[in-house]
Write a protein that holds these residues in place. Structure first.
Motif, PDB file in Angstrom:
ATOM      1  N   MET A   1       0.819  -1.206   0.000  1.00  0.00           N
ATOM      2  CA  MET A   1       0.000   0.000   0.000  1.00  0.00           C
ATOM      3  C   MET A   1       0.857   1.263   0.000  1.00  0.00           C
ATOM      4  N   ILE A   2       2.041   1.215   0.672  1.00  0.00           N
ATOM      5  CA  ILE A   2       2.894   2.371   0.773  1.00  0.00           C
ATOM      6  C   ILE A   2       3.416   2.780  -0.603  1.00  0.00           C
TER       7      ILE A   2
ATOM      8  N   ASN B   1       1.934   2.589  -3.435  1.00  0.00           N
ATOM      9  CA  ASN B   1       0.899   3.062  -4.331  1.00  0.00           C
ATOM     10  C   ASN B   1       0.875   4.577  -4.398  1.00  0.00           C
TER      11      ASN B   1
ATOM     12  N   GLN C   1      -4.541   5.786  -5.058  1.00  0.00           N
ATOM     13  CA  GLN C   1      -4.770   4.367  -4.784  1.00  0.00           C
ATOM     14  C   GLN C   1      -4.786   4.097  -3.286  1.00  0.00           C
ATOM     15  N   TRP C   2      -3.891   4.778  -2.575  1.00  0.00           N
ATOM     16  CA  TRP C   2      -3.795   4.577  -1.126  1.00  0.00           C
ATOM     17  C   TRP C   2      -5.076   5.026  -0.429  1.00  0.00           C
TER      18      TRP C   2
ATOM     19  N   SER D   1      -7.926   2.680  -1.207  1.00  0.00           N
ATOM     20  CA  SER D   1      -7.828   1.453  -0.419  1.00  0.00           C
ATOM     21  C   SER D   1      -8.295   1.690   1.014  1.00  0.00           C
TER      22      SER D   1
ATOM     23  N   ALA E   1      -6.889   9.699   6.452  1.00  0.00           N
ATOM     24  CA  ALA E   1      -6.021  10.249   5.408  1.00  0.00           C
ATOM     25  C   ALA E   1      -5.812  11.749   5.599  1.00  0.00           C
TER      26      ALA E   1
END
Length: 208
Positions: free
Chosen positions: A1-2, A4, A8-9, A12, A25
């Motif tokens: 995930m990092i 991306n 995208q992060w 997700s 976020a």
């Protein structure tokens, strides 16, 4: 995930947690400005337009995230305090104690406006919390101004993403231009300050 992209992060995170993911976020965006709110907020609005998350929840959670992130930086400023801040600033070339004192005086006069309107200015949205903590702005006032200013900023961009739907990325383009303009003005102001300090320093040496 990092590894991306931010898009995208955030996608997700919202996919896993829903609206609270957008809030997390935004809290991280306050602490790490390279995570851009101009991506997070319109994307949350787009997610709301598709029914993935509630529009109201998106506004509430992102505003809560803004407050949490700002509160962490306020705490950092309060921990640093005046003496540590002066000690650190004194090690920066061309910065003098009287500059800090002037900044303190300015913040004491205009701190409430700075905290409120600062929430709507890229980069300064995060940084303004630190001097508020250093100057120990009353916490209820800080939280109230932060919540109101953040709610206005977040709602505007979430609603833009909601209205644009799949074209939500258009918002990022406009905000990117705005951010560059603000950064350019800040850099020019900094350059003017440095030039002024260098000229004054040379004059003082000549007198000596």
């Amino acid at each position: 995930m990092i590894g991306n992209s931010p898009e995208q992060w955030v996608n997700s995170l919202m996919g896993a947690l829903g609206a609270p993911g957008a809030g997390i976020a935004i809290a991280l965006e306050n602490l790490f400005p390279p995570l851009p709110s101009e991506v997070i907020l319109p994307l949350a609005g787009f997610a709301a337009s598709t029914g993935r998350i509630s529009l109201t929840a998106a506004v509430l959670w992102t505003t809560a995230g803004s407050v949490v992130g700002a509160l962490a930086l306020y705490g950092l400023g309060a921990w640093l305090g005046r003496e540590r801040t002066i000690a650190l600033a004194s090690k920066v070339p061309l910065v003098k104690t009287r500059d800090i004192e002037r900044t303190e005086a300015w913040f004491n006069r205009h701190g409430a406006k700075a905290v409120f309107f600062g929430r709507m200015i890229p980069l300064f949205r995060s940084l303004i919390s630190v001097p508020a903590g250093v100057e120990r702005m009353p916490l209820p006032l800080f939280l109230g101004l932060t919540t109101l200013g953040s709610a206005i900023w977040n709602t505007a961009f979430i609603m833009a993403g909601y209205a644009l739907g799949s074209n939500w990325k258009e918002v990022s383009g406009y905000v990117s231009t705005y951010s560059k303009l603000v950064l350019g003005i800040a850099l020019l102001a900094l350059l003017a300050l440095v030039v002024r300090r260098v000229v004054r320093s040379r004059k003082e040496k000549r007198r000596d």
